[in-house]
Design a protein around this motif. Structure first.
Motif, PDB file in Angstrom:
ATOM      1  N   LEU A 122      23.955  75.644 -56.503  1.00  0.00           N
ATOM      2  CA  LEU A 122      23.166  76.798 -56.921  1.00  0.00           C
ATOM      3  C   LEU A 122      22.115  77.189 -55.896  1.00  0.00           C
ATOM      4  N   ALA A 123      21.796  76.298 -54.985  1.00  0.00           N
ATOM      5  CA  ALA A 123      20.861  76.633 -53.913  1.00  0.00           C
ATOM      6  C   ALA A 123      21.510  77.559 -52.888  1.00  0.00           C
ATOM      7  N   MET A 124      22.831  77.650 -52.919  1.00  0.00           N
ATOM      8  CA  MET A 124      23.546  78.562 -52.018  1.00  0.00           C
ATOM      9  C   MET A 124      23.693  79.924 -52.699  1.00  0.00           C
ATOM     10  N   ALA A 125      23.531  80.964 -51.917  1.00  0.00           N
ATOM     11  CA  ALA A 125      23.523  82.322 -52.471  1.00  0.00           C
ATOM     12  C   ALA A 125      24.833  82.672 -53.174  1.00  0.00           C
ATOM     13  N   ARG A 126      25.947  82.271 -52.600  1.00  0.00           N
ATOM     14  CA  ARG A 126      27.253  82.646 -53.176  1.00  0.00           C
ATOM     15  C   ARG A 126      27.420  82.107 -54.592  1.00  0.00           C
ATOM     16  N   HIS A 127      27.152  80.824 -54.781  1.00  0.00           N
ATOM     17  CA  HIS A 127      27.337  80.213 -56.094  1.00  0.00           C
ATOM     18  C   HIS A 127      26.248  80.659 -57.066  1.00  0.00           C
ATOM     19  N   HIS A 128      25.054  80.882 -56.570  1.00  0.00           N
ATOM     20  CA  HIS A 128      23.972  81.346 -57.436  1.00  0.00           C
ATOM     21  C   HIS A 128      24.298  82.735 -57.982  1.00  0.00           C
ATOM     22  N   ARG A 129      24.821  83.595 -57.117  1.00  0.00           N
ATOM     23  CA  ARG A 129      25.212  84.936 -57.583  1.00  0.00           C
ATOM     24  C   ARG A 129      26.358  84.851 -58.585  1.00  0.00           C
ATOM     25  N   ALA A 130      27.300  83.968 -58.355  1.00  0.00           N
ATOM     26  CA  ALA A 130      28.460  83.874 -59.243  1.00  0.00           C
ATOM     27  C   ALA A 130      28.079  83.348 -60.622  1.00  0.00           C
ATOM     28  N   LEU A 131      27.101  82.452 -60.683  1.00  0.00           N
ATOM     29  CA  LEU A 131      26.778  81.826 -61.962  1.00  0.00           C
ATOM     30  C   LEU A 131      25.535  82.391 -62.643  1.00  0.00           C
ATOM     31  N   LEU A 132      24.541  82.821 -61.868  1.00  0.00           N
ATOM     32  CA  LEU A 132      23.272  83.211 -62.465  1.00  0.00           C
ATOM     33  C   LEU A 132      22.823  84.630 -62.154  1.00  0.00           C
ATOM     34  N   GLY A 133      23.491  85.319 -61.271  1.00  0.00           N
ATOM     35  CA  GLY A 133      23.061  86.675 -60.940  1.00  0.00           C
ATOM     36  C   GLY A 133      22.646  86.788 -59.487  1.00  0.00           C
ATOM     37  N   PRO A 134      21.426  87.283 -59.224  1.00  0.00           N
ATOM     38  CA  PRO A 134      21.025  87.509 -57.826  1.00  0.00           C
ATOM     39  C   PRO A 134      20.860  86.214 -57.045  1.00  0.00           C
ATOM     40  N   ALA A 135      20.829  86.351 -55.735  1.00  0.00           N
ATOM     41  CA  ALA A 135      20.669  85.186 -54.855  1.00  0.00           C
ATOM     42  C   ALA A 135      19.303  84.542 -55.089  1.00  0.00           C
ATOM     43  N   PRO A 136      19.206  83.233 -54.895  1.00  0.00           N
ATOM     44  CA  PRO A 136      17.919  82.572 -55.142  1.00  0.00           C
ATOM     45  C   PRO A 136      16.906  82.889 -54.043  1.00  0.00           C
ATOM     46  N   SER A 137      15.647  82.907 -54.439  1.00  0.00           N
ATOM     47  CA  SER A 137      14.588  83.070 -53.446  1.00  0.00           C
ATOM     48  C   SER A 137      14.495  81.787 -52.622  1.00  0.00           C
ATOM     49  N   PRO A 138      13.865  81.827 -51.462  1.00  0.00           N
ATOM     50  CA  PRO A 138      13.740  80.600 -50.662  1.00  0.00           C
ATOM     51  C   PRO A 138      13.013  79.473 -51.399  1.00  0.00           C
ATOM     52  N   GLY A 139      12.018  79.818 -52.187  1.00  0.00           N
ATOM     53  CA  GLY A 139      11.313  78.797 -52.964  1.00  0.00           C
ATOM     54  C   GLY A 139      12.193  78.170 -54.029  1.00  0.00           C
ATOM     55  N   ARG A 140      12.970  79.006 -54.689  1.00  0.00           N
ATOM     56  CA  ARG A 140      13.875  78.496 -55.720  1.00  0.00           C
ATOM     57  C   ARG A 140      14.971  77.638 -55.111  1.00  0.00           C
ATOM     58  N   ALA A 141      15.477  78.045 -53.961  1.00  0.00           N
ATOM     59  CA  ALA A 141      16.511  77.258 -53.283  1.00  0.00           C
ATOM     60  C   ALA A 141      15.962  75.889 -52.882  1.00  0.00           C
ATOM     61  N   ALA A 142      14.724  75.857 -52.404  1.00  0.00           N
ATOM     62  CA  ALA A 142      14.112  74.571 -52.047  1.00  0.00           C
ATOM     63  C   ALA A 142      13.913  73.703 -53.282  1.00  0.00           C
ATOM     64  N   LEU A 143      13.509  74.313 -54.396  1.00  0.00           N
ATOM     65  CA  LEU A 143      13.352  73.565 -55.647  1.00  0.00           C
ATOM     66  C   LEU A 143      14.688  73.004 -56.124  1.00  0.00           C
ATOM     67  N   LEU A 144      15.736  73.792 -56.038  1.00  0.00           N
ATOM     68  CA  LEU A 144      17.061  73.332 -56.443  1.00  0.00           C
ATOM     69  C   LEU A 144      17.534  72.172 -55.569  1.00  0.00           C
ATOM     70  N   ARG A 145      17.263  72.237 -54.282  1.00  0.00           N
ATOM     71  CA  ARG A 145      17.635  71.121 -53.401  1.00  0.00           C
ATOM     72  C   ARG A 145      16.845  69.872 -53.730  1.00  0.00           C
ATOM     73  N   GLY A 146      15.580  70.034 -54.091  1.00  0.00           N
ATOM     74  CA  GLY A 146      14.768  68.882 -54.505  1.00  0.00           C
ATOM     75  C   GLY A 146      15.282  68.257 -55.789  1.00  0.00           C
ATOM     76  N   VAL A 147      15.693  69.082 -56.735  1.00  0.00           N
ATOM     77  CA  VAL A 147      16.275  68.575 -57.980  1.00  0.00           C
ATOM     78  C   VAL A 147      17.579  67.842 -57.685  1.00  0.00           C
ATOM     79  N   ALA A 148      18.367  68.363 -56.755  1.00  0.00           N
ATOM     80  CA  ALA A 148      19.625  67.704 -56.386  1.00  0.00           C
ATOM     81  C   ALA A 148      19.360  66.330 -55.783  1.00  0.00           C
ATOM     82  N   LEU A 149      18.378  66.235 -54.919  1.00  0.00           N
ATOM     83  CA  LEU A 149      18.035  64.951 -54.327  1.00  0.00           C
ATOM     84  C   LEU A 149      17.533  63.964 -55.379  1.00  0.00           C
TER      85      LEU A 149
END
Length: 109
Positions: free
Chosen positions: A17-44
């Protein structure tokens, strides 16, 4: 083991979901840079928790190998779902860790 699988699956899904393609496919618009960083932190965090669960249940050597196997299987499940039924990926990410946690709590008694 279901809890570790669920945590690995959730971690891989948040990484996707931190990647724009999958985020758009599942949740709508591409994630902001802050949201992408948060998603990567949750993944870790999710992968670290899953590793901790496996090591706690099986010990250091076997737990690490089990964690890697579960990580691989959860990745295969996620890839299959994203290719075949992408809308099933989100409910599974919520249900499997909850079911695994409930089973772990009930089995601890």
């Amino acid at each position: 083991m279901l809890l570790a699988f669920g945590l690995n699956y959730l971690a891989l899904l948040t990484c996707c979901l931190a990647m724009a393609r999958h985020h758009r496919a599942l949740l709508g618009p591409a994630p902001s840079p802050g949201r992408a960083a948060l998603l990567r932190g949750v993944a870790l965090t999710g992968t670290a928790l899953a590793l901790g669960v496996c090591i706690h249940q099986q010990g250091g050597e076997v737990g690490t190998v089990l964690w890697l196997c579960l990580l691989m299987v959860s990745g295969l499940v996620l890839v299959a779902l994203l290719a075949w039924r992408p809308r099933w990926a989100l409910p599974l990410a919520a249900g499997v860790p909850l079911a695994g946690g409930a089973i772990a709590l009930l089995g601890a008694r």
